[in-house]
Design an enzyme around this catalytic site. Structure first.
Site, PDB file in Angstrom:
ATOM      1  N   SER A 169       5.603 -23.029  46.022  1.00 34.45           N
ATOM      2  CA  SER A 169       6.342 -22.426  47.130  1.00 34.45           C
ATOM      3  C   SER A 169       6.266 -20.907  47.085  1.00 34.45           C
ATOM      4  O   SER A 169       6.635 -20.246  48.045  1.00 34.45           O
ATOM      5  CB  SER A 169       7.791 -22.889  47.093  1.00 34.45           C
ATOM      6  OG  SER A 169       8.316 -22.734  45.808  1.00 34.45           O
ATOM      7  N   HIS A 207       1.099 -26.268  50.968  1.00 37.41           N
ATOM      8  CA  HIS A 207       2.559 -26.164  50.823  1.00 37.41           C
ATOM      9  C   HIS A 207       3.254 -27.119  51.793  1.00 37.41           C
ATOM     10  O   HIS A 207       3.256 -26.906  53.002  1.00 37.41           O
ATOM     11  CB  HIS A 207       2.969 -24.696  51.082  1.00 37.41           C
ATOM     12  CG  HIS A 207       4.413 -24.414  50.849  1.00 37.41           C
ATOM     13  ND1 HIS A 207       5.092 -23.387  51.442  1.00 37.41           N
ATOM     14  CD2 HIS A 207       5.321 -25.036  50.060  1.00 37.41           C
ATOM     15  CE1 HIS A 207       6.344 -23.385  51.047  1.00 37.41           C
ATOM     16  NE2 HIS A 207       6.515 -24.379  50.212  1.00 37.41           N
ATOM     17  N   GLU A 246       1.722 -25.691  55.134  1.00 36.73           N
ATOM     18  CA  GLU A 246       1.273 -24.293  55.161  1.00 36.73           C
ATOM     19  C   GLU A 246       0.040 -24.237  54.257  1.00 36.73           C
ATOM     20  O   GLU A 246       0.126 -24.523  53.063  1.00 36.73           O
ATOM     21  CB  GLU A 246       2.408 -23.416  54.599  1.00 36.73           C
ATOM     22  CG  GLU A 246       2.344 -21.961  54.928  1.00 36.73           C
ATOM     23  CD  GLU A 246       3.585 -21.200  54.431  1.00 36.73           C
ATOM     24  OE1 GLU A 246       4.232 -21.633  53.442  1.00 36.73           O
ATOM     25  OE2 GLU A 246       3.902 -20.177  55.036  1.00 36.73           O
ATOM     26  N   ASN A 256       8.573 -19.006  53.192  1.00 34.95           N
ATOM     27  CA  ASN A 256       9.680 -18.597  52.328  1.00 34.95           C
ATOM     28  C   ASN A 256      10.009 -17.117  52.431  1.00 34.95           C
ATOM     29  O   ASN A 256      11.119 -16.702  52.108  1.00 34.95           O
ATOM     30  CB  ASN A 256       9.397 -19.012  50.886  1.00 34.95           C
ATOM     31  CG  ASN A 256       9.690 -20.481  50.703  1.00 34.95           C
ATOM     32  OD1 ASN A 256      10.654 -20.997  51.270  1.00 34.95           O
ATOM     33  ND2 ASN A 256       8.864 -21.177  49.942  1.00 34.95           N
TER      34      ASN A 256
END
Ligand code: 3HC
Length: 286
Positions: A122, A143, A155, A193
């Protein structure tokens, strides 16, 4: 479009993300070698996958035969030597660079010639992890989002040395398991994130400052912003230790005060209140 039916993939790590990734590949017809060093994690992963697929059968979304087939295709592997040779290996181990590097160095021996090594990290740099492997051009970030069987996004994170062919093939794999891949470059927190964690952190500061109770903060964000769940409930779903780790990466690597983890988040992690997985975070869980 690439079809994963009949293909064998390896997933390293049977935690929340690894078991979800294993499930969607198995549901799409692939055989999955699911590896974990902790035998209990493997048993628990198998239990979760069975439960979720049975629920899909009860809801009429899947036939009982298809569900049983998918469960059977998830093979539990306790030793990395038993993975065999696979064209795609997805690492979903603990979010610690040294652990991931150790696992990747052994696991890459199981890759077939020209195969792809993907990490579900992440926030750890894809370029940094790739540099530790023998073929950084075939290393990529894949991801996934929690809960993996539900969330549409993958992702796809391109490291500095990732080849065009690796990116193209990874996009095809993600589509073959019913996901919508979106590309981005390797940078701290990627896109997801980098945008999500400051919002969660700010919600924790808002709670710490006594602006409102946890329920009120979440209700405001749900009803006012049409988020499916509030940021504190989402932090509990992701894991507060994971949120803290990602914020620390953003703070350190981008060097901006705005990513400073909220002291209340640190305290919660120190107290072992990690969210749903420890049955207590901003909310209690049964
Ligand atoms: N595993 C599998 N399926 C699940 C699930 C789980 N843990 N939780 C819920 N579901 C399924 C349900 O079975 C149901 O399926 P159905 O439509 O076939 O009946 C569907 O999801 C909806 O569930 P519910 O009706 O029980 O509850 P909600 O409608 O409230 O949805 C939610 C639950 C899907 C979790 C929704 O609240 C949501 O989308 N929340 C936001 C999640 C999110 O933002 N995730 C990303 C986190 S960030 C991340 O993972 C990246 C990392 O790097 C930090």
């Amino acid at each position: 479009m690439t079809d994963v039916k009949g293909m064998t993939v390896a997933v390293l790590g049977a935690g929340t993300m690894g078991r979800g990734i294993a499930q969607i590949f198995a549901q799409s017809g692939a055989t999955v070698r699911l590896f974990d060093v902790v035998p209990k994690a493997l048993e628990s992963a198998q239990g979760t996958i069975k439960k979720l697929l049975n629920r899909a059968v009860e809801k009429g979304k899947m036939s009982a035969d298809d569900a049983a087939g998918a469960v059977e295709r998830v093979q539990l592997v306790k030793k990395m030597d038993d993975i065999g040779t696979v064209p795609l290996l997805i690492e979903a181990a603990t979010e610690k660079p040294e652990t991931k590097i150790e696992i990747l160095k052994i696991a890459e021996k199981s890759l077939e010639k020209g195969g792809i090594l993907a990490s579900n990290t992440s926030s750890i740099s894809i370029t940094q992890l790739a540099a530790e492997t023998a073929a950084p051009d075939r290393f990529i970030g894949m991801h996934f989002f929690n809960p993996v069987p539900v969330m549409k996004l993958v992702e796809v994170v391109r490291g500095l040395q990732t080849s065009d062919e690796t990116v193209a093939q990874t996009l095809r794999y993600a589509e073959a398991v019913g996901k919508t891949p979106v590309k981005c470059n390797d940078h701290p927190g990627f896109v997801s994130n980098r945008v999500l964690m400051p919002m969660i952190n700010e919600a924790i500061f808002t709670l710490q400052d006594g602006v409102a109770e946890a329920e009120a903060i979440d209700e405001i964000m749900k009803l006012g912003m049409a988020h499916p769940m509030g940021p504190l409930a989402l932090a509990d779903l992701i894991g507060l230790d994971v949120c803290l780790f990602i914020l620390e990466v953003l703070h350190r690597d981008l060097g901006e005060d705005r990513y400073r983890p909220c002291p209340l988040l640190r305290k919660m992690v120190q107290a072992g209140r990690l969210g749903r997985k420890s049955k207590h975070g901003f909310y209690p869980y049964e």
